[in-house]
Enzyme design. Structure first.
Site, mmCIF file in Angstrom:
data_model
loop_
_atom_site.group_PDB
_atom_site.id
_atom_site.type_symbol
_atom_site.label_atom_id
_atom_site.label_comp_id
_atom_site.label_asym_id
_atom_site.label_seq_id
_atom_site.Cartn_x
_atom_site.Cartn_y
_atom_site.Cartn_z
ATOM 1 N N GLY A 10 2.638 7.873 0.022
ATOM 2 C CA GLY A 10 1.406 7.209 -0.411
ATOM 3 C C GLY A 10 0.352 8.209 -0.878
ATOM 4 N N GLN A 11 -0.769 7.697 -1.319
ATOM 5 C CA GLN A 11 -1.841 8.558 -1.858
ATOM 6 C C GLN A 11 -2.304 9.566 -0.810
ATOM 7 O OE1 GLN A 11 -4.662 6.633 -4.776
ATOM 8 N NE2 GLN A 11 -4.523 5.019 -3.250
ATOM 9 N N VAL A 12 -2.665 9.055 0.372
ATOM 10 C CA VAL A 12 -3.183 9.940 1.422
ATOM 11 C C VAL A 12 -2.043 10.746 2.044
ATOM 12 C CG1 VAL A 12 -4.334 9.992 3.677
ATOM 13 C CG2 VAL A 12 -5.172 8.458 1.881
ATOM 14 N N THR A 61 -1.068 -2.037 1.808
ATOM 15 C CA THR A 61 -2.320 -1.902 1.056
ATOM 16 C C THR A 61 -2.435 -2.897 -0.102
ATOM 17 O OG1 THR A 61 -1.320 -0.141 -0.251
ATOM 18 C CG2 THR A 61 -2.664 0.539 1.635
ATOM 19 N N TYR A 98 -5.928 5.661 9.821
ATOM 20 C CA TYR A 98 -6.885 5.368 8.742
ATOM 21 C C TYR A 98 -7.182 3.880 8.684
ATOM 22 C CZ TYR A 98 -5.608 10.073 7.683
ATOM 23 O OH TYR A 98 -5.386 11.415 7.809
ATOM 24 N N ASP A 101 -13.129 0.022 4.794
ATOM 25 C CA ASP A 101 -14.419 -0.659 4.652
ATOM 26 C C ASP A 101 -14.250 -2.185 4.735
ATOM 27 O OD1 ASP A 101 -12.934 -0.069 2.214
ATOM 28 O OD2 ASP A 101 -14.475 -1.217 1.166
ATOM 29 N N TYR A 124 -6.064 -8.762 4.753
ATOM 30 C CA TYR A 124 -5.920 -7.298 4.823
ATOM 31 C C TYR A 124 -6.968 -6.704 5.766
ATOM 32 C CZ TYR A 124 -6.487 -2.404 3.426
ATOM 33 O OH TYR A 124 -6.622 -1.040 3.441
ATOM 34 N N TRP A 149 -12.185 2.676 -1.152
ATOM 35 C CA TRP A 149 -11.888 2.866 -2.583
ATOM 36 C C TRP A 149 -11.063 4.152 -2.819
ATOM 37 C CZ3 TRP A 149 -16.900 1.497 -5.817
ATOM 38 C CH2 TRP A 149 -17.415 0.274 -5.377
HETATM 39 N N1 LIG Z 1 -6.074 2.391 -1.112
HETATM 40 C C1 LIG Z 1 -7.349 2.116 -0.798
HETATM 41 O O1 LIG Z 1 -8.192 1.819 -1.663
HETATM 42 C C2 LIG Z 1 -7.815 2.195 0.645
HETATM 43 C C3 LIG Z 1 -9.151 1.879 0.937
HETATM 44 C C4 LIG Z 1 -9.577 1.976 2.259
HETATM 45 C C5 LIG Z 1 -8.696 2.360 3.257
HETATM 46 N N2 LIG Z 1 -7.398 2.629 2.938
HETATM 47 C C6 LIG Z 1 -6.485 3.026 4.026
HETATM 48 O O2 LIG Z 1 -6.107 4.378 3.813
HETATM 49 C C7 LIG Z 1 -4.772 4.590 4.298
HETATM 50 C C8 LIG Z 1 -3.921 5.245 3.218
HETATM 51 O O3 LIG Z 1 -3.906 4.393 2.081
HETATM 52 P P1 LIG Z 1 -3.148 4.796 0.721
HETATM 53 O O4 LIG Z 1 -3.999 4.321 -0.413
HETATM 54 O O5 LIG Z 1 -2.733 6.228 0.782
HETATM 55 O O6 LIG Z 1 -1.854 3.852 0.820
HETATM 56 P P2 LIG Z 1 -0.629 3.763 -0.190
HETATM 57 O O7 LIG Z 1 -0.760 4.751 -1.296
HETATM 58 O O8 LIG Z 1 -0.442 2.317 -0.519
HETATM 59 O O9 LIG Z 1 0.602 4.245 0.722
HETATM 60 C C9 LIG Z 1 1.116 3.438 1.741
HETATM 61 C C10 LIG Z 1 2.285 4.161 2.350
HETATM 62 O O10 LIG Z 1 2.857 3.327 3.377
HETATM 63 C C11 LIG Z 1 4.268 3.316 3.181
HETATM 64 N N3 LIG Z 1 4.872 2.093 3.703
HETATM 65 C C12 LIG Z 1 4.441 0.818 3.579
HETATM 66 N N4 LIG Z 1 5.318 -0.016 4.178
HETATM 67 C C13 LIG Z 1 6.315 0.762 4.694
HETATM 68 C C14 LIG Z 1 7.505 0.506 5.440
HETATM 69 N N5 LIG Z 1 7.859 -0.739 5.787
HETATM 70 N N6 LIG Z 1 8.283 1.555 5.806
HETATM 71 C C15 LIG Z 1 7.958 2.820 5.455
HETATM 72 N N7 LIG Z 1 6.853 3.132 4.751
HETATM 73 C C16 LIG Z 1 6.040 2.109 4.386
HETATM 74 C C17 LIG Z 1 4.444 3.392 1.669
HETATM 75 O O11 LIG Z 1 5.768 3.744 1.365
HETATM 76 P P3 LIG Z 1 6.407 3.388 -0.072
HETATM 77 O O12 LIG Z 1 5.887 4.436 -1.018
HETATM 78 O O13 LIG Z 1 7.875 3.481 0.174
HETATM 79 O O14 LIG Z 1 5.950 2.003 -0.419
HETATM 80 C C18 LIG Z 1 3.416 4.463 1.340
HETATM 81 O O15 LIG Z 1 3.945 5.743 1.614
HETATM 82 C C19 LIG Z 1 -4.280 3.214 4.762
HETATM 83 O O16 LIG Z 1 -4.503 3.082 6.145
HETATM 84 C C20 LIG Z 1 -5.182 2.243 4.021
HETATM 85 O O17 LIG Z 1 -5.305 1.001 4.709
HETATM 86 C C21 LIG Z 1 -6.942 2.585 1.652
#
Ligand SMILES: NC(=O)c1ccc[n+]([C@@H]2O[C@H](COP(=O)([O-])OP(=O)(O)OC[C@H]3O[C@@H](n4cnc5c(N)ncnc54)[C@H](OP(=O)(O)O)[C@@H]3O)[C@@H](O)[C@H]2O)c1
Length: 299
Positions: A10-12, A61, A98, A101, A124, A149
Site C-alpha cells: 500500500g501507499q504507507v 480503504t 493508522y 480523519d 469506513y 487525504w
Molecule cells: N488513503 C487515504 O486517503 C487515508 C486517509 C486517512 C487514513 N488512512 C489510513 O492510512 C493507512 C494506510 O492507508 P493507505 O492509503 O496506505 O492504504 P492502501 O494504499 O489502500 O493499502 C492498503 C494495504 O492493505 C492491504 N490489504 C488489504 N486487504 C488485505 C488482505 N485481506 N490481506 C492482505 N493485505 C491486505 C493491501 O494489499 P493489496 O495491495 O494486496 O490490496 C495494501 O497493501 C490505513 O490505515 C488507512 O485507513 C488512509
C-alpha cells in the site's frame, strides 16, 4: 529487532519498508503470503514470526465500497488491529496503527483534537473507529496515528487521478467545500520512523492517539489547482485549460459514503511529543509530485 509491516504494497506500507529498514529486519508479507482477512491465519503467522514490533498499514480503504461491504471493511479495519493489539499486549511489544480523519463528525471549522468526541459518518469511518477502540482496549503499548487525504508517488490517489484527468480533459469540476490537509505516505513513514527511534532509545512517546498531517489546510479543488500549476511548471503536457478547474459542492458530486466537510487535524500533540514542526502541505506536494514525475521518467 524484527518488525512486521502489514499492507506493504500500500501507499504507507511501501514507504515504511524504506524508512524502517535501519531499525531491524522488516518483514512485509504480501497478500499471497498472508491473507489478513483470515483471523486464524494471522494468529498462526504471528506465533511463527514472533515480531518484536508490528506496524499495521493494512486497511480496507475503499471508502464507498465499504457502504455495501461492511463485513469486509470491519474485518480489516476492526478485527485485524484487534488481533495485532492482543498479540502486542501479550508480548509486551509495541504496535503502531493508522487511523483516519473519518472517525470525526466533520462539522464546524476548528481542527479536531485527539480528545474530541468521535462521530463517523460512514461505514469506513465507523470501522476505523472500532479498530482504534479495540487497540486501546487491548492495553497494548500502541501509537495510533490518525491521518488524512493520503497520497504518494505510488498507489491510487487524488494527485495521480488529477494528473491523469488533467491530461485527458480540458475542464474539471472539483469539490471545494471539504477541508483538510493532503498527507504524503512518505511523511507518515518518516514520522513513524522517528517514533520508533524513540521507542528503541527507550524514551518512547506516550501511547495513544496522535494526529499526523502536514501544516495548513486546503480543499480538493485548491489541491487540484496546485497539482496542475506545479505539473505545468515541470513541463507536463496537460490538456486542462488554465481557469477551467471549477469549484463544486459536495452535494453536486454524490457518492455512496458521506465525507466529512471538516477534516482539519490539530497537530500540537504530535509536535510536542516528538519535538518536531510539521512541514507545510504545499511543500510536501512539490516533493511528492517531483518523485512521481521522475518515476515516470519525465523529469
Ligand atoms: N488513503 C487515504 O486517503 C487515508 C486517509 C486517512 C487514513 N488512512 C489510513 O492510512 C493507512 C494506510 O492507508 P493507505 O492509503 O496506505 O492504504 P492502501 O494504499 O489502500 O493499502 C492498503 C494495504 O492493505 C492491504 N490489504 C488489504 N486487504 C488485505 C488482505 N485481506 N490481506 C492482505 N493485505 C491486505 C493491501 O494489499 P493489496 O495491495 O494486496 O490490496 C495494501 O497493501 C490505513 O490505515 C488507512 O485507513 C488512509
Amino acid at each position: 529487532m524484527r518488525i512486521l509491516v502489514t499492507g506493504g504494497s500500500g501507499q504507507v506500507g511501501f514507504e515504511l519498508q524504506r524508512s524502517l529498514t535501519l531499525y531491524g529486519e522488516v518483514v512485509a508479507p504480501n497478500r499471497m503470503e498472508l491473507d489478513l482477512s483470515d483471523e486464524q491465519t494471522v494468529i498462526n503467522y504471528l506465533q511463527q514470526l514472533k515480531p518484536d514490533m508490528i506496524v499495521n498499514a493494512a486497511a480496507w480503504t475503499a471508502v464507498d465500497l465499504a457502504e455495501s461491504s461492511s463485513d469486509d471493511a470491519y474485518q480489516l479495519n476492526h478485527r485485524l488491529p484487534k488481533i495485532l493489539a492482543e498479540y502486542s499486549a501479550r508480548h509486551g511489544s509495541w504496535l503502531i496503527h493508522y487511523s483516519s480523519d473519518y472517525v470525526y463528525p466533520g462539522d464546524g471549522e476548528q481542527p479536531w483534537s485527539e480528545s474530541d468526541t468521535t462521530g463517523p459518518l460512514s461505514v469506513y469511518g465507523a470501522s476505523k473507529l472500532a479498530g482504534d477502540e479495540s487497540v486501546i482496549e487491548s492495553g497494548a503499548d500502541a501509537l495510533i496515528f490518525r491521518t488524512s487525504w493520503v497520497y504518494g508517488a505510488r498507489g491510487n490517489n487524488f494527485m495521480k487521478t488529477m494528473l491523469r484527468l488533467g491530461s485527458e480533459r480540458t475542464a474539471l469540476n472539483v469539490v471545494a467545500d471539504q477541508w483538510g490537509a493532503p498527507t504524503p505516505a512518505r511523511l507518515i513513514a518518516d514520522v513513524t520512523a522517528l517514533a520508533i527511534d524513540r521507542i528503541v532509545q527507550k524514551r518512547p512517546i506516550d501511547a495513544g492517539i496522535y494526529h499526523l498531517a502536514p501544516q495548513g489546510e486546503t480543499n480538493w479543488c485548491e489541491f487540484a489547482k496546485l497539482i496542475f500549476s506545479e505539473a505545468t511548471k515541470r513541463e507536463q503536457p496537460l490538456t486542462i485549460l488554465p481557469n477551467a478547474v471549477h469549484a463544486i459542492t459536495t452535494a453536486d458530486y454524490p457518492v455512496p459514503a458521506v465525507r466529512p466537510q471538516n477534516s482539519r487535524l490539530s497537530l500540537s500533540k504530535l509536535e510536542a511529543a516528538l519535538n518536531v514542526k510539521m512541514p507545510a502541505w504545499q511543500a510536501q506536494l512539490i516533493l511528492t509530485l517531483e518523485e512521481y514525475l521522475s518515476m515516470k521518467g519525465t523529469v
